[in-house]
Design a protein around this motif. Structure first.
Motif, mmCIF file in Angstrom:
data_model
loop_
_atom_site.group_PDB
_atom_site.id
_atom_site.type_symbol
_atom_site.label_atom_id
_atom_site.label_comp_id
_atom_site.label_asym_id
_atom_site.label_seq_id
_atom_site.Cartn_x
_atom_site.Cartn_y
_atom_site.Cartn_z
ATOM 1 N N VAL A 22 0.837 -1.201 0.000
ATOM 2 C CA VAL A 22 0.000 0.000 0.000
ATOM 3 C C VAL A 22 0.870 1.249 0.000
ATOM 4 N N GLN A 23 1.919 1.242 0.825
ATOM 5 C CA GLN A 23 2.779 2.425 0.880
ATOM 6 C C GLN A 23 3.647 2.537 -0.362
ATOM 7 N N PHE A 24 3.980 1.418 -1.005
ATOM 8 C CA PHE A 24 4.674 1.452 -2.287
ATOM 9 C C PHE A 24 3.854 2.292 -3.268
ATOM 10 N N GLY A 25 2.543 2.020 -3.299
ATOM 11 C CA GLY A 25 1.664 2.780 -4.170
ATOM 12 C C GLY A 25 1.548 4.232 -3.751
ATOM 13 N N PHE A 26 1.388 4.463 -2.431
ATOM 14 C CA PHE A 26 1.320 5.834 -1.935
ATOM 15 C C PHE A 26 2.594 6.605 -2.279
ATOM 16 N N ALA A 27 3.749 5.954 -2.154
ATOM 17 C CA ALA A 27 5.018 6.635 -2.418
ATOM 18 C C ALA A 27 5.117 7.054 -3.874
ATOM 19 N N LEU A 28 4.713 6.169 -4.765
ATOM 20 C CA LEU A 28 4.707 6.524 -6.184
ATOM 21 C C LEU A 28 3.796 7.719 -6.433
ATOM 22 N N GLN A 29 2.641 7.704 -5.797
ATOM 23 C CA GLN A 29 1.705 8.815 -5.954
ATOM 24 C C GLN A 29 2.297 10.098 -5.366
ATOM 25 N N ASN A 30 2.818 10.027 -4.139
ATOM 26 C CA ASN A 30 3.301 11.226 -3.469
ATOM 27 C C ASN A 30 4.468 11.872 -4.205
ATOM 28 N N ALA A 31 5.361 11.050 -4.762
ATOM 29 C CA ALA A 31 6.538 11.586 -5.443
ATOM 30 C C ALA A 31 6.261 11.987 -6.880
ATOM 31 N N ALA A 54 -7.408 13.330 -2.461
ATOM 32 C CA ALA A 54 -6.815 12.332 -1.567
ATOM 33 C C ALA A 54 -7.438 12.389 -0.170
ATOM 34 N N PRO A 55 -7.407 13.540 0.513
ATOM 35 C CA PRO A 55 -8.037 13.568 1.835
ATOM 36 C C PRO A 55 -9.556 13.439 1.781
ATOM 37 N N LEU A 56 -10.182 13.921 0.714
ATOM 38 C CA LEU A 56 -11.637 13.774 0.607
ATOM 39 C C LEU A 56 -12.036 12.305 0.566
ATOM 40 N N MET A 57 -11.288 11.517 -0.202
ATOM 41 C CA MET A 57 -11.590 10.083 -0.264
ATOM 42 C C MET A 57 -11.395 9.441 1.107
ATOM 43 N N GLY A 58 -10.348 9.854 1.815
ATOM 44 C CA GLY A 58 -10.141 9.322 3.163
ATOM 45 C C GLY A 58 -11.253 9.708 4.099
ATOM 46 N N LEU A 59 -11.694 10.954 3.997
ATOM 47 C CA LEU A 59 -12.755 11.451 4.863
ATOM 48 C C LEU A 59 -14.057 10.690 4.654
ATOM 49 N N ILE A 60 -14.352 10.367 3.411
ATOM 50 C CA ILE A 60 -15.604 9.687 3.083
ATOM 51 C C ILE A 60 -15.506 8.178 3.318
ATOM 52 N N VAL A 61 -14.412 7.591 2.867
ATOM 53 C CA VAL A 61 -14.319 6.129 2.786
ATOM 54 C C VAL A 61 -13.994 5.486 4.125
ATOM 55 N N ALA A 87 -7.226 -3.231 -2.546
ATOM 56 C CA ALA A 87 -5.960 -3.402 -3.259
ATOM 57 C C ALA A 87 -6.191 -3.604 -4.756
ATOM 58 N N ILE A 88 -7.195 -4.368 -5.104
ATOM 59 C CA ILE A 88 -7.493 -4.599 -6.526
ATOM 60 C C ILE A 88 -7.888 -3.292 -7.207
ATOM 61 N N ALA A 89 -8.771 -2.516 -6.567
ATOM 62 C CA ALA A 89 -9.196 -1.243 -7.145
ATOM 63 C C ALA A 89 -8.029 -0.264 -7.261
ATOM 64 N N ALA A 90 -7.151 -0.230 -6.250
ATOM 65 C CA ALA A 90 -5.996 0.664 -6.290
ATOM 66 C C ALA A 90 -5.068 0.303 -7.444
ATOM 67 N N ALA A 91 -4.868 -0.994 -7.671
ATOM 68 C CA ALA A 91 -3.997 -1.434 -8.764
ATOM 69 C C ALA A 91 -4.549 -0.979 -10.112
ATOM 70 N N VAL A 92 -5.863 -1.021 -10.264
ATOM 71 C CA VAL A 92 -6.484 -0.548 -11.511
ATOM 72 C C VAL A 92 -6.207 0.946 -11.707
ATOM 73 N N GLY A 93 -6.405 1.743 -10.648
ATOM 74 C CA GLY A 93 -6.140 3.172 -10.741
ATOM 75 C C GLY A 93 -4.689 3.475 -11.056
ATOM 76 N N ALA A 123 -9.391 3.760 -3.110
ATOM 77 C CA ALA A 123 -9.025 2.356 -2.931
ATOM 78 C C ALA A 123 -7.946 2.186 -1.868
ATOM 79 N N PHE A 124 -6.950 3.090 -1.854
ATOM 80 C CA PHE A 124 -5.926 3.032 -0.805
ATOM 81 C C PHE A 124 -6.573 3.118 0.572
ATOM 82 N N ASN A 125 -7.579 3.978 0.699
ATOM 83 C CA ASN A 125 -8.242 4.151 1.987
ATOM 84 C C ASN A 125 -9.091 2.945 2.362
ATOM 85 N N VAL A 126 -9.734 2.316 1.375
ATOM 86 C CA VAL A 126 -10.488 1.087 1.646
ATOM 87 C C VAL A 126 -9.550 0.019 2.200
#
Length: 493
Positions: A22-31, A54-61, A87-93, A123-126
């Motif tokens: 999950v953080q591998f994906g977050f790191a790619l996004q953040n950088a 990003a925070p809106l999805m966290g707030l809702i999900v 994880a599956i949904a995040a990989a698609v995104g 998806a990351f938040n889910v």
């Protein structure tokens, strides 16, 4: 109440391993998200508005998933189904975001990129929220600090790998790192493909190697009245009743959670600025690229970007991956001793000093500007960068220490104050303290950058440092308390 057995170290490791992906994906996004959005046409001052998803999805999900996972008991476990689906949904995104150009016939690439960023974050938040609750479920109280420290270690290993990947693909494998109008650099595209694969693989490991407790065992270990829980779960409530229950939980949250919210505000306001504006900050301050080259209206007037500007932006974007990997590496190292340091100094002092070092790290960014070309041996390859770029590794020590503490200490402090039947939903509610400051930062950072700092991004990084220092001060106002302070039977959300 039956005593919950301690877990062997490697089982604690397995419970948290999916967080590496999950953080591998977050790191790619953040950088790289700002880099991708800029390549697709976003202005410098509007970047934070794209990042607001990003925070809106966290707030809702996260509160929704937290509440749902508290109620879920099935053959595949309690938290694992949510972790796997997310994880599956995040990989698609991740696969589609850097390929926004493929949708140009139907939607503007910048809008498609924004939609995929929203999908990734949702998806990351889910996935992430049930992981937090899973550690609380599986790890007994006396191992909780160790459990969150292991989680922090794995998060930062994933962050190091994810942050460095585009740099490695360019400087070791040989993929192109410069973009052409409306397209994303090939090295970034392939990094996102690899990241999606790592995310799925690590999550599958956790899901299939972690056997969650059956309801009877869980209730016995947590001292829960199984019959009362069954009656609560069987009761069918209307949406207004469920919302009323949720807001009652919000109002009656433990005092410790409310006090930690202040610390979280300053911490996450700062982190959001770092993720959004580090790339333009060092591109301008270290590589000497003028702010006009981040202005989409100016770029329309000049047509093709000069090769030396494109090369500088590509090199700076790659170096952001290196310094983000550096702070993640320092965080991973510190997380290995975090539990021991906290046992000596106390959780609060450890937390506060860590945030102070992070704030000083941000402020010191301004000390490293330009400089003579310097050869750097990174073991995997050698590169030539301005001397100021090499100097930026020093403030990353403080940033990394702060990041390790932010990932572990508030949860270690909070987890002992929560009732076992509401851990998931309260962890979800606690995400408000992460999402809200980022939303505010997204709304005000762009206008501050344009209006006060004339689009000179280095100054907003220094502002982030000031906010982190305020977070360090606010830690001393946090009072730790036990679950006895939590209402025994709040209305279910």
């Amino acid at each position: 109440m039956k005593k919950q057995p301690k877990l062997p170290f490697w089982q604690v490791w397995n419970v948290s391993l999916g967080f590496l992906g999950v953080q591998f994906g977050f790191a790619l996004q953040n950088a790289n998200a700002s880099r991708i959005l800029s390549d697709l046409g976003a202005d410098l001052h509007s970047l934070s508005l794209f990042w607001i998803v990003a925070p809106l999805m966290g707030l809702i999900v996260q509160p929704i998933v937290g509440s749902a996972s508290d109620r879920t008991w099935g053959r595949f476990g309690r938290r694992n189904p949510y972790i796997l689906f997310g994880a599956i949904a995040a990989a698609v995104g991740m696969a589609f975001m850097p390929n926004a150009g493929i949708a140009v016939a139907f939607i503007a690439p910048i809008l498609f990129g924004g939609v995929m960023l929203a999908l990734m974050d949702a998806a990351f938040n889910v996935t992430m929220q049930p992981f937090r609750a899973l550690v609380s479920d599986m790890v007994p109280s006396e191992q909780r600090t160790v459990g969150y420290a292991v989680q922090s270690l794995l998060i930062n290993i994933g962050a190091v790998m994810g942050s460095m990947l585009p740099f490695i693909l360019t400087n070791v494998i040989g993929l192109e790192n410069t973009s052409r109008g409306g397209e994303v650099a090939p090295s970034v595209i392939w990094a996102f493909y690899i990241g999606a694969s790592v995310l799925l693989g690590s999550v599958l490991w956790t899901v299939f190697r972690t056997k969650e407790y059956a309801p009877e065992e869980y209730n016995a270990y947590k001292g829960i009245d199984a019959e009362a829980v069954a009656r609560e779960l069987a009761e069918r409530k209307s949406l207004p009743q469920r919302l009323a229950g949720f807001f009652k939980l919000l109002v009656t949250m433990p005092k410790t959670m409310r006090q930690l919210a202040v610390v979280q505000f300053f911490s996450w306001f700062s982190l959001f600025i770092m993720w959004v504006y580090t790339t333009p900050a060092i591109t301008q301050h270290v590589w000497g690229v003028e702010a006009k080259w981040f202005d989409s209206h100016y770029l329309e007037t000049v047509g093709e970007i000069p090769a030396h500007i494109a090369a500088a932006k590509g090199a700076a974007g790659d170096w952001v991956g290196i310094i983000f990997a550096a702070y993640s590496l320092f965080a991973a190292i510190f997380s290995m001793v975090l539990a021991r340091v906290a046992s000596v100094l106390g959780r609060k002092l450890t937390y506060s000093l860590s945030l102070l070092l992070g704030g000083l790290g941000y402020m010191s960014f301004s000390l490293f500007q330009g400089g003579a070309p310097t050869e750097v041996n990174l073991l995997i390859t050698e590169v030539t960068v301005p001397a100021g770029a090499l100097g930026l590794l020093l403030p990353m020590i403080g940033v990394g220490i702060a990041w390790a503490a932010i990932l572990a200490m508030p949860y270690a402090i909070l987890s002992d104050t929560l009732p076992a039947t509401k851990t998931g939903v309260y962890m979800g509610i606690f995400n408000f303290t992460i999402a809200a400051p980022q939303i505010l930062s997204a709304l005000v950072a762009g206008p501050i950058l344009a209006g006060l700092f004339d689009n000179q991004a280095i100054y907003i990084i220094m502002l982030a440092g000031a906010f982190m220092v305020l977070g360090a001060i606010s830690v001393f106002f946090v009072q730790e308390e036990s679950t006895l302070a939590v209402p025994a039977d709040p209305v279910s959300a």
